[in-house]
Design a protein around this motif. Structure first.
Motif, PDB file in Angstrom:
ATOM      1  N   TRP A   1      -7.072   1.111  -0.476  1.00  0.00           N
ATOM      2  CA  TRP A   1      -7.038   2.042  -0.241  1.00  0.00           C
ATOM      3  C   TRP A   1      -6.904   2.395   1.744  1.00  0.00           C
ATOM      4  O   TRP A   1      -7.001   1.148   2.473  1.00  0.00           O
ATOM      5  CB  TRP A   1      -8.372   2.838  -0.148  1.00  0.00           C
ATOM      6  CG  TRP A   1      -9.874   1.930  -0.287  1.00  0.00           C
ATOM      7  CD1 TRP A   1      -9.885   0.571  -1.365  1.00  0.00           C
ATOM      8  CD2 TRP A   1     -11.146   1.747   0.698  1.00  0.00           C
ATOM      9  NE1 TRP A   1     -11.058   0.221  -0.758  1.00  0.00           N
ATOM     10  CE2 TRP A   1     -11.445   0.729   1.022  1.00  0.00           C
ATOM     11  CE3 TRP A   1     -10.789   3.229   1.775  1.00  0.00           C
ATOM     12  CZ2 TRP A   1     -13.053   0.893   0.880  1.00  0.00           C
ATOM     13  CZ3 TRP A   1     -12.016   2.951   2.584  1.00  0.00           C
ATOM     14  CH2 TRP A   1     -13.013   1.981   1.975  1.00  0.00           C
ATOM     15  N   ASP A   2      -6.729   3.562   2.184  1.00  0.00           N
ATOM     16  CA  ASP A   2      -6.640   3.765   3.655  1.00  0.00           C
ATOM     17  C   ASP A   2      -8.017   3.986   3.991  1.00  0.00           C
ATOM     18  O   ASP A   2      -8.338   5.051   4.116  1.00  0.00           O
ATOM     19  CB  ASP A   2      -5.721   4.664   4.052  1.00  0.00           C
ATOM     20  CG  ASP A   2      -5.543   4.691   5.331  1.00  0.00           C
ATOM     21  OD1 ASP A   2      -6.119   4.456   6.131  1.00  0.00           O
ATOM     22  OD2 ASP A   2      -3.902   5.626   5.516  1.00  0.00           O
TER      23      ASP A   2
ATOM     24  N   CYS B   1      -6.625  -5.470   5.675  1.00  0.00           N
ATOM     25  CA  CYS B   1      -5.070  -5.852   6.214  1.00  0.00           C
ATOM     26  C   CYS B   1      -4.413  -6.048   7.764  1.00  0.00           C
ATOM     27  O   CYS B   1      -5.002  -4.896   7.797  1.00  0.00           O
ATOM     28  CB  CYS B   1      -4.316  -4.775   5.720  1.00  0.00           C
ATOM     29  SG  CYS B   1      -2.036  -5.320   5.338  1.00  0.00           S
TER      30      CYS B   1
ATOM     31  N   PRO C   1       1.269  -1.842  -0.089  1.00  0.00           N
ATOM     32  CA  PRO C   1       0.262   0.141   0.128  1.00  0.00           C
ATOM     33  C   PRO C   1       0.901   1.178   0.165  1.00  0.00           C
ATOM     34  O   PRO C   1       0.042   2.252  -0.119  1.00  0.00           O
ATOM     35  CB  PRO C   1      -0.591   0.363   1.568  1.00  0.00           C
ATOM     36  CG  PRO C   1      -1.341  -1.960   1.461  1.00  0.00           C
ATOM     37  CD  PRO C   1       0.465  -1.793   1.141  1.00  0.00           C
ATOM     38  N   ARG C   2       1.700   1.111   0.584  1.00  0.00           N
ATOM     39  CA  ARG C   2       2.851   2.300   0.131  1.00  0.00           C
ATOM     40  C   ARG C   2       3.930   2.242  -0.747  1.00  0.00           C
ATOM     41  O   ARG C   2       3.926   3.890  -0.552  1.00  0.00           O
ATOM     42  CB  ARG C   2       3.815   1.933   1.930  1.00  0.00           C
ATOM     43  CG  ARG C   2       2.967   2.030   3.711  1.00  0.00           C
ATOM     44  CD  ARG C   2       3.479   2.311   4.326  1.00  0.00           C
ATOM     45  NE  ARG C   2       4.049   0.457   4.228  1.00  0.00           N
ATOM     46  CZ  ARG C   2       3.578  -0.862   4.148  1.00  0.00           C
ATOM     47  NH1 ARG C   2       2.150  -0.572   4.637  1.00  0.00           N
ATOM     48  NH2 ARG C   2       4.437  -2.224   4.782  1.00  0.00           N
TER      49      ARG C   2
ATOM     50  N   TRP D   1      -5.342   0.077   6.554  1.00  0.00           N
ATOM     51  CA  TRP D   1      -5.402  -0.524   5.051  1.00  0.00           C
ATOM     52  C   TRP D   1      -6.262  -1.662   4.580  1.00  0.00           C
ATOM     53  O   TRP D   1      -6.719  -2.657   5.480  1.00  0.00           O
ATOM     54  CB  TRP D   1      -4.098  -0.904   4.406  1.00  0.00           C
ATOM     55  CG  TRP D   1      -3.282   0.734   4.646  1.00  0.00           C
ATOM     56  CD1 TRP D   1      -1.997   0.298   5.329  1.00  0.00           C
ATOM     57  CD2 TRP D   1      -2.796   0.643   4.000  1.00  0.00           C
ATOM     58  NE1 TRP D   1      -1.649   1.818   5.047  1.00  0.00           N
ATOM     59  CE2 TRP D   1      -1.532   2.128   3.838  1.00  0.00           C
ATOM     60  CE3 TRP D   1      -3.924   1.201   2.672  1.00  0.00           C
ATOM     61  CZ2 TRP D   1      -1.936   3.279   3.044  1.00  0.00           C
ATOM     62  CZ3 TRP D   1      -3.457   2.331   1.556  1.00  0.00           C
ATOM     63  CH2 TRP D   1      -2.144   3.624   1.613  1.00  0.00           C
TER      64      TRP D   1
END
Length: 354
Positions: free
Chosen positions: A346-347, A326, A46-47, A333
């Motif tokens: 997405w966050d 997650c 995600p990052r 996340w």
């Protein structure tokens, strides 16, 4: 926000790996679930990185759900429209390493036992839940529900307890430690649409006619609490310690049916929902702040229990059918999939209100 397209296939379920924060599996079907299916596994961070296709399996029929093995990091179960359950291994071949065919109709959910890690379950439109050992060619136990069972799962707190929701608008709880007898291990059957009892000066919402229940999930921190959603668009939470009291919280807001629910693995009062109204929404059930959310009266007069919507993600352009959290890294996340042939990572914190 990261995106991957399941070109030609409409998503039905998405699950994060319990072993790697960079692996996501998706069950999808061609022609909106009418025929042909596929299961793909993506790798993503995600990052840092975009989503890339890591492995893909094609099947002859639609796939409606999946579950990562809790014992083998590369194995994934799939629930198929032809009544079969298939186990794939990302490290071996293009074909399933095992397949089971006992259900008479579509298999709509599969779930691995999180505690024993040696069994899994399946639920079907044929009105049964089956318990399986992956090393055996036949099921260990069959639990009848007598109605189309859309969602079933083991409790994350007790390896012998499992639950299910069905088209007859009931939440059922089974305990495999009890004698089978005439009840078939059934310990609770809760009518989902029973009006909640008023408490602490807050009037209960008016009861509404029963509607099909499509999804449910166990709270990861409170071992007696479950959330249920379905065709009537509302999310309800129940406490199994008081099965006759009705729902603890009622969370209205979705404009169409609630298709998938997932309690947060990080916070005890937060859950995610995916809906046919093309949104994913994040909620608090009110347990962290009591009857009044944040010191203010709940705005929606149909809400009950102090819960409220905290934000929504509306980037999907078709039915949203899957959502999952997650387990690793910074809380928030998640991944979602839908009939728009898209998987989004997405966050949740980015869409939450203050």
């Amino acid at each position: 926000m990261l995106e991957f397209r399941t070109q030609g296939f409409n998503g039905y379920s998405v699950k994060y790996s319990p072993f790697f924060d960079s692996r996501i599996a998706v069950a999808a079907s061609a022609n909106f679930g009418l025929r042909n299916g596929m299961r793909s596994s993506q790798t993503t961070s995600p990052r840092l990185h975009p989503i890339n296709l890591f492995f893909r399996f094609d099947t002859q029929d639609s796939l409606y759900d999946l579950a990562w093995s809790e014992a083998h990091e590369s194995q994934v179960l799939c629930a198929s429209g032809d009544g079969s359950i298939k186990l794939f291994d990302l490290s071996l071949s293009d074909f399933p390493i095992a397949s089971w065919q006992e259900h008479a109709r579509e298999v709509f959910s599969v779930h691995w036992n999180l505690l024993t890690k040696t069994t899994f379950l399946s639920s079907s439109w044929d009105g049964t839940i089956k318990i399986w050992d992956p090393s055996s060619s036949s099921s260990l136990t069959t639990l009848p529900t007598h109605s189309c069972t859309y969602s079933a799962s083991f409790s994350p707190h007790n390896p012998s307890v499992l639950s299910a929701v069905s088209s007859d608008s009931h939440l059922r709880v089974f305990d495999l430690r009890t004698p089978a007898s005439a009840s078939n291990h059934l310990t609770l059957s809760i009518p989902i649409h029973t009006p909640p009892k008023p408490r602490m000066g807050v009037p209960a919402p008016v009861g509404i006619p029963p509607a099909e229940a499509l999804t449910h999930d166990w709270n990861k921190y409170r071992d007696s609490v479950l959330a249920v959603g379905g065709v009537d668009r509302a999310i309800r939470t129940f406490d199994l310690r008081s099965p006759g009291a009705g729902p603890v919280a009622v969370l209205p807001g979705h404009e169409y049916a609630v298709r998938r629910l997932a309690w947060s693995p990080h916070l005890s009062d937060v859950l995610l929902s995916a809906s046919y109204d093309m949104t994913c929404r994040v909620w608090t059930d009110g347990s962290a702040v009591g009857v009044k959310g944040g010191g203010e009266e709940v705005a929606d007069p149909m809400a009950f229990g102090g819960g409220r919507e905290m934000g929504r993600m509306g980037r999907h352009t078709e039915f949203v059918t899957g959502v999952d959290w997650c387990l690793f890294g910074a809380e928030g996340w998640c991944a979602s999939c839908g009939w728009d042939e898209r998987v989004l990572v997405w966050d949740v914190r980015a869409v939450m209100g203050g």
